[in-house]
Design a protein around this motif. Sequence first.
Motif, PDB file in Angstrom:
ATOM      1  N   THR A 125       3.501  -2.136  10.291  1.00 26.92           N
ATOM      2  CA  THR A 125       4.873  -1.653  10.359  1.00 26.92           C
ATOM      3  C   THR A 125       5.846  -2.704  10.612  1.00 26.92           C
ATOM      4  OG1 THR A 125       4.509  -0.865  12.625  1.00 26.92           O
ATOM      5  CG2 THR A 125       4.386   0.889  10.718  1.00 26.92           C
ATOM      6  N   ARG A 126       5.310  -3.540  11.490  1.00 27.50           N
ATOM      7  CA  ARG A 126       6.454  -4.651  11.893  1.00 27.50           C
ATOM      8  C   ARG A 126       6.531  -5.499  10.797  1.00 27.50           C
ATOM      9  NH1 ARG A 126       3.669  -4.675  17.026  1.00 27.50           N
ATOM     10  NH2 ARG A 126       1.969  -6.168  16.349  1.00 27.50           N
ATOM     11  N   MET A 127       5.559  -5.855  10.046  1.00 23.30           N
ATOM     12  CA  MET A 127       5.580  -6.629   9.001  1.00 23.30           C
ATOM     13  C   MET A 127       6.510  -6.000   7.762  1.00 23.30           C
ATOM     14  SD  MET A 127       2.662  -8.609   6.681  1.00 23.30           S
ATOM     15  CE  MET A 127       2.133  -9.790   7.970  1.00 23.30           C
ATOM     16  N   ALA A 139       7.840  -6.468   3.933  1.00 19.09           N
ATOM     17  CA  ALA A 139       6.292  -6.452   2.985  1.00 19.09           C
ATOM     18  C   ALA A 139       6.515  -5.259   2.210  1.00 19.09           C
ATOM     19  CB  ALA A 139       5.301  -6.289   4.014  1.00 19.09           C
ATOM     20  N   VAL A 140       5.796  -5.308   1.096  1.00 15.17           N
ATOM     21  CA  VAL A 140       5.210  -4.345   0.129  1.00 15.17           C
ATOM     22  C   VAL A 140       4.021  -3.792   0.415  1.00 15.17           C
ATOM     23  CG1 VAL A 140       5.162  -3.638  -2.459  1.00 15.17           C
ATOM     24  CG2 VAL A 140       6.817  -5.547  -1.530  1.00 15.17           C
ATOM     25  N   VAL A 141       4.037  -2.255   0.365  1.00 19.58           N
ATOM     26  CA  VAL A 141       2.626  -1.587   0.515  1.00 19.58           C
ATOM     27  C   VAL A 141       2.267  -1.293  -0.838  1.00 19.58           C
ATOM     28  CG1 VAL A 141       1.487   0.189   1.699  1.00 19.58           C
ATOM     29  CG2 VAL A 141       3.428  -1.175   2.689  1.00 19.58           C
ATOM     30  N   ILE A 142       0.773  -1.529  -1.127  1.00 21.44           N
ATOM     31  CA  ILE A 142       0.454  -1.094  -2.303  1.00 21.44           C
ATOM     32  C   ILE A 142      -1.003  -0.170  -2.107  1.00 21.44           C
ATOM     33  CG2 ILE A 142      -0.700  -2.058  -4.570  1.00 21.44           C
ATOM     34  CD1 ILE A 142       2.042  -3.059  -4.238  1.00 21.44           C
ATOM     35  N   ASP A 143      -0.689   0.963  -2.605  1.00 22.72           N
ATOM     36  CA  ASP A 143      -2.012   1.972  -2.264  1.00 22.72           C
ATOM     37  C   ASP A 143      -2.760   1.826  -3.439  1.00 22.72           C
ATOM     38  OD1 ASP A 143      -3.420   4.156  -1.688  1.00 22.72           O
ATOM     39  OD2 ASP A 143      -1.713   4.976  -0.337  1.00 22.72           O
ATOM     40  N   VAL A 144      -4.020   1.677  -3.228  1.00 24.53           N
ATOM     41  CA  VAL A 144      -4.915   1.589  -4.268  1.00 24.53           C
ATOM     42  C   VAL A 144      -5.876   2.767  -4.403  1.00 24.53           C
ATOM     43  CG1 VAL A 144      -4.909  -0.848  -4.359  1.00 24.53           C
ATOM     44  CG2 VAL A 144      -6.544   0.105  -2.882  1.00 24.53           C
TER      45      VAL A 144
END
Length: 135
Positions: A40-42, A48-53
Amino acid sequence: MEFVQQNWMWVTLAIISGSMLLWPLLKGGGSQALTPSQATRMMNRENAVVIDVRESGEWNTGHIAGARHIAMPLLQQKMAELEKFKNRPLIICCASGARSSAACSTLRKAGFEKVFNLAGGMTSWREAKLPVTTK
């Protein structure tokens, strides 16, 4: 020595399973792991981009707000879509951290340098009482 001779199958199984657990550490694995709070800090400080696989059914039960969904089997095919994020940190998540670790390795091989694995995946995210969305 007598124990090993009498229980050679169990000893072999223990050696193989231990080797499988240590392999990512020994090969220098493709990702750094982040706790949910570090992630969450990043996300907040470094965009930052979150990629859910995870698979679609898992995604539909709840995901991190703003995350992009690219199921693991489609990662290679969708690599071009991620090129625009090559200079941003990528946080990869799945249900428990196993698939996302493999995805991190794939992304590193494709030239992405800032790749991070969400340690414990969505399980740890939910345990940390962080929000999820179904939208």
